[in-house]
Every structure is written in structure tokens, then in C-alpha cells.
Design a protein around this motif. Structure first.
Motif, mmCIF file in Angstrom:
data_model
loop_
_atom_site.group_PDB
_atom_site.id
_atom_site.type_symbol
_atom_site.label_atom_id
_atom_site.label_comp_id
_atom_site.label_asym_id
_atom_site.label_seq_id
_atom_site.Cartn_x
_atom_site.Cartn_y
_atom_site.Cartn_z
ATOM 1 N N PHE A 97 -30.024 33.510 -77.640
ATOM 2 C CA PHE A 97 -30.613 33.487 -78.980
ATOM 3 C C PHE A 97 -29.772 32.660 -79.948
ATOM 4 C CE2 PHE A 97 -30.633 35.313 -83.280
ATOM 5 C CZ PHE A 97 -31.962 35.099 -83.629
ATOM 6 N N ILE A 98 -28.464 32.908 -79.944
ATOM 7 C CA ILE A 98 -27.571 32.185 -80.856
ATOM 8 C C ILE A 98 -27.556 30.696 -80.533
ATOM 9 C CG2 ILE A 98 -25.166 31.906 -81.571
ATOM 10 C CD1 ILE A 98 -24.809 34.914 -81.142
ATOM 11 N N MET A 99 -27.524 30.361 -79.242
ATOM 12 C CA MET A 99 -27.517 28.964 -78.831
ATOM 13 C C MET A 99 -28.806 28.266 -79.260
ATOM 14 S SD MET A 99 -25.795 26.594 -77.366
ATOM 15 C CE MET A 99 -24.538 27.476 -76.449
ATOM 16 N N THR A 100 -29.941 28.958 -79.082
ATOM 17 C CA THR A 100 -31.227 28.377 -79.493
ATOM 18 C C THR A 100 -31.270 28.150 -80.991
ATOM 19 O OG1 THR A 100 -32.335 29.526 -77.669
ATOM 20 C CG2 THR A 100 -33.726 28.708 -79.450
ATOM 21 N N LEU A 101 -30.772 29.112 -81.754
ATOM 22 C CA LEU A 101 -30.745 28.977 -83.216
ATOM 23 C C LEU A 101 -29.876 27.803 -83.632
ATOM 24 C CD1 LEU A 101 -31.466 30.087 -86.014
ATOM 25 C CD2 LEU A 101 -29.467 31.583 -85.851
ATOM 26 N N MET A 102 -28.728 27.647 -83.010
ATOM 27 C CA MET A 102 -27.817 26.573 -83.371
ATOM 28 C C MET A 102 -28.403 25.208 -83.030
ATOM 29 S SD MET A 102 -24.143 28.172 -82.203
ATOM 30 C CE MET A 102 -23.300 26.643 -82.583
ATOM 31 N N VAL A 103 -29.006 25.108 -81.857
ATOM 32 C CA VAL A 103 -29.529 23.818 -81.398
ATOM 33 C C VAL A 103 -30.746 23.392 -82.206
ATOM 34 C CG1 VAL A 103 -30.615 22.629 -79.454
ATOM 35 C CG2 VAL A 103 -28.611 24.070 -79.067
ATOM 36 N N ASN A 104 -31.604 24.369 -82.558
ATOM 37 C CA ASN A 104 -32.865 24.027 -83.218
ATOM 38 C C ASN A 104 -32.921 24.393 -84.692
ATOM 39 O OD1 ASN A 104 -34.246 22.912 -80.948
ATOM 40 N ND2 ASN A 104 -34.496 24.975 -80.126
ATOM 41 N N ALA A 105 -31.781 24.694 -85.288
ATOM 42 C CA ALA A 105 -31.765 25.097 -86.701
ATOM 43 C C ALA A 105 -32.317 24.016 -87.608
ATOM 44 C CB ALA A 105 -30.336 25.446 -87.118
ATOM 45 N N ILE A 165 -44.314 22.947 -71.763
ATOM 46 C CA ILE A 165 -45.486 23.454 -72.494
ATOM 47 C C ILE A 165 -45.065 24.521 -73.498
ATOM 48 C CG2 ILE A 165 -47.615 24.806 -72.296
ATOM 49 C CD1 ILE A 165 -48.132 23.444 -69.619
ATOM 50 N N ILE A 166 -44.243 25.464 -73.056
ATOM 51 C CA ILE A 166 -43.933 26.642 -73.867
ATOM 52 C C ILE A 166 -42.760 26.406 -74.819
ATOM 53 C CG2 ILE A 166 -43.228 29.065 -73.789
ATOM 54 C CD1 ILE A 166 -44.614 29.207 -71.023
ATOM 55 N N ILE A 167 -41.682 25.790 -74.314
ATOM 56 C CA ILE A 167 -40.510 25.570 -75.167
ATOM 57 C C ILE A 167 -40.701 24.339 -76.042
ATOM 58 C CG2 ILE A 167 -38.027 25.152 -75.190
ATOM 59 C CD1 ILE A 167 -37.840 26.560 -72.492
ATOM 60 N N PHE A 168 -41.024 23.220 -75.434
ATOM 61 C CA PHE A 168 -41.238 21.933 -76.109
ATOM 62 C C PHE A 168 -40.134 21.649 -77.133
ATOM 63 C CE2 PHE A 168 -44.058 19.168 -78.989
ATOM 64 C CZ PHE A 168 -43.659 18.016 -78.327
ATOM 65 N N ALA A 169 -38.907 21.656 -76.650
ATOM 66 C CA ALA A 169 -37.754 21.307 -77.481
ATOM 67 C C ALA A 169 -36.753 20.622 -76.565
ATOM 68 C CB ALA A 169 -37.143 22.545 -78.116
ATOM 69 N N GLY A 170 -36.748 19.289 -76.626
ATOM 70 C CA GLY A 170 -35.968 18.518 -75.674
ATOM 71 C C GLY A 170 -34.529 18.955 -75.561
ATOM 72 N N SER A 171 -33.839 19.058 -76.697
ATOM 73 C CA SER A 171 -32.427 19.423 -76.658
ATOM 74 C C SER A 171 -32.227 20.823 -76.097
ATOM 75 C CB SER A 171 -31.816 19.318 -78.062
ATOM 76 O OG SER A 171 -32.603 20.025 -79.008
ATOM 77 N N MET A 172 -33.088 21.760 -76.498
ATOM 78 C CA MET A 172 -32.945 23.132 -76.017
ATOM 79 C C MET A 172 -33.308 23.248 -74.544
ATOM 80 S SD MET A 172 -31.786 25.957 -76.839
ATOM 81 C CE MET A 172 -31.486 27.153 -75.565
ATOM 82 N N GLN A 173 -34.221 22.430 -74.079
ATOM 83 C CA GLN A 173 -34.570 22.468 -72.665
ATOM 84 C C GLN A 173 -33.396 22.008 -71.808
ATOM 85 O OE1 GLN A 173 -39.230 21.354 -73.381
ATOM 86 N NE2 GLN A 173 -38.406 20.886 -71.393
ATOM 87 N N TYR A 174 -32.651 21.038 -72.295
ATOM 88 C CA TYR A 174 -31.451 20.612 -71.575
ATOM 89 C C TYR A 174 -30.421 21.749 -71.545
ATOM 90 C CZ TYR A 174 -32.566 15.685 -70.838
ATOM 91 O OH TYR A 174 -33.114 14.513 -70.388
#
Length: 242
Positions: free
Chosen positions: A73-81, A48-57
Motif C-alpha cells: 500500500f505504501i509503495m503504491t501510494l509513493m509511486v502513484n502519488a 487491464i486492472i492496474i494500468f500504471a506502468g511504473s507501479m506494474q514494474y
């Protein structure tokens, strides 16, 4: 209410392929999360809150190590950039959606982006509500699949080795579908080339953001040639129009 129902009925058929993909991808996530000791409640709130398949993994691994906010933070930015670039191309469409645009921005995924870029609502269907329901239905599919996977994982024992490869497989399928649906493949080839170059230069852990930047610069530089080529592909010839 009538406008909303009409938009929902128009949006639903376009989201069916996404539902099929999310069913397996989301359930795989729920099963993998449960194998790490987290119940389906975690899968529910994360989807519900994240809703980002790759980042959830990726978040599954982050939950299993010592918490490092900067690294997360850096990992999230890289994955969802890539979503930064998706959003830029949809600014004009979203500006017509009123207050709904805030949810549209939150709910933007690879699959939703593909649908909204490739389709227009039928005549008589409100564009803002059409985009909203495409986004909402995809979100609902993902939540449902993640929760089902979490519940199933708690009831049945699974060997989860290699299950995280499902994300890579999904991106390959999306790419192939986009390749087949387009007549001109120059943008796709630029994406592949830029990714390979940055992978060789920066390595597997750091190539995503540089690759995204190189792709953006390349596409911006060749934007006019691409647009002219697209017009030639889709405009009727003089013999056809006569």
C-alpha cells in the motif's frame, strides 16, 4: 454513434506518439514479467486492472517476495502519488464528461494527462467522448504491448538485465518534450528543485511524497504570477490586433 466516431477520429492522431512509447515500454514489462515465471495472462490482467506502468514494474518485485499488504500500500501510494495532483487539475474538465468520468479517473496516466492538458477537441467534437477515447486508446495500446511482450518473452530468451530502466527513460523523454513545448520553464525548474531538496533530506526511498507536496505548495503560492506571465505570452499585442 456519429458523435462517438467523430471523437474517436479526432482523438486517434494525438495518441500515436503514446502508442509508439507504450509499444516498447509495455513489451519490456511483459518480457520482464515473463522472466520471473509469470505468463502473458498475468500481463493481460495487470495491464487491464492496474494500468500504471511504473507501479506494474514495482509489482513484479512485490510478486517475488513475501506478501506484505502494508508495504504494498505504501509503495503504491509513493509511486502513484503524482496522480492525486493530476486529478485535481482535471476536476473541472472531468465534471463535464458525465458517467464517463469514472473511467477517465481510472485511466489517467502521465501521457493521457499531457494530451488532455495540452489539447482541446476540434469544433463539433464532443469533449467528453474526446477525452474518453484518448484515455481508452492509450489503455488499449498498453494492454496490447504488455501481452505481446509476455508472449514474446515466452518464445524467445532475453537477457533482462537493465530492462527496468526503460521507465526512467520514459519519464526523461516526457519531461524533455514538455520542456520543448512550453515557453516558460519556471514550473519545471520548481519541480526539479523541490525533488532535489527532498531527495537530499529524505533519501531516495522516501522523497517522492514530500517532493510532491513541496511542488504543490510552491505552484499554489506562485499561481497568480504564472497565470499573468502566461497571459502576456499568449495575448496578442496592440500592434498585432490592430
Amino acid at each position: 454513434m456519429e458523435d462517438k466516431l467523430k471523437a474517436l477520429k479526432a482523438a486517434f492522431p494525438y495518441t500515436l506518439p503514446v502508442m509508439t512509447g507504450y509499444l516498447f515500454l509495455g513489451m519490456a514489462f511483459g518480457i520482464l514479467l515473463n522472466s520471473k515465471g509469470y505468463s502473458f495472462i498475468w500481463a493481460l490482467f495487470m495491464s487491464i486492472i492496474i494500468f500504471a506502468g511504473s507501479m506494474q514494474y514495482v509489482a513484479i518485485e512485490l510478486l517475488c517476495v513475501a506478501f506484505n499488504p502494508l508495504n504494498a500500500f505504501i509503495m503504491t501510494l509513493m509511486v502513484n502519488a503524482r496522480h492525486l495532483f493530476y486529478g485535481l487539475s482535471l476536476l473541472e474538465k472531468y465534471n463535464t464528461a458525465g458517467k464517463k468520468k469514472f473511467y477517465l479517473m481510472f485511466g489517467l496516466t502521465d501521457e493521457t494527462f499531457s494530451i488532455l492538458c495540452a489539447t482541446e477537441p476540434p469544433d463539433g467534437v464532443n469533449k467528453g467522448w474526446f477525452m474518453f477515447f484518448v484515455t481508452f486508446l492509450n489503455h488499449l495500446y498498453w494492454i496490447t504491448a504488455c501481452v505481446l511482450g509476455g508472449i514474446l518473452g515466452s518464445l524467445v530468451s532475453f537477457n533482462t538485465k537493465g530492462i527496468d530502466f526503460v521507465m526512467t527513460a520514459l519519464f526523461v523523454v516526457i519531461f524533455l518534450n514538455q520542456w520543448k513545448s512550453q515557453k516558460r520553464h519556471a514550473p519545471a525548474l520548481i519541480g526539479i528543485g523541490a525533488s532535489v531538496i527532498c531527495l537530499l533530506i529524505f533519501g531516495a526511498q522516501n522523497f517522492i511524497i514530500p517532493a510532491m507536496g513541496l511542488i504543490l505548495i510552491s505552484l499554489a503560492f506562485y499561481r497568480k504570477p504564472f497565470e499573468k506571465g502566461a497571459e502576456k505570452c499568449y495575448l496578442p499585442s496592440s500592434s498585432q490586433s490592430s
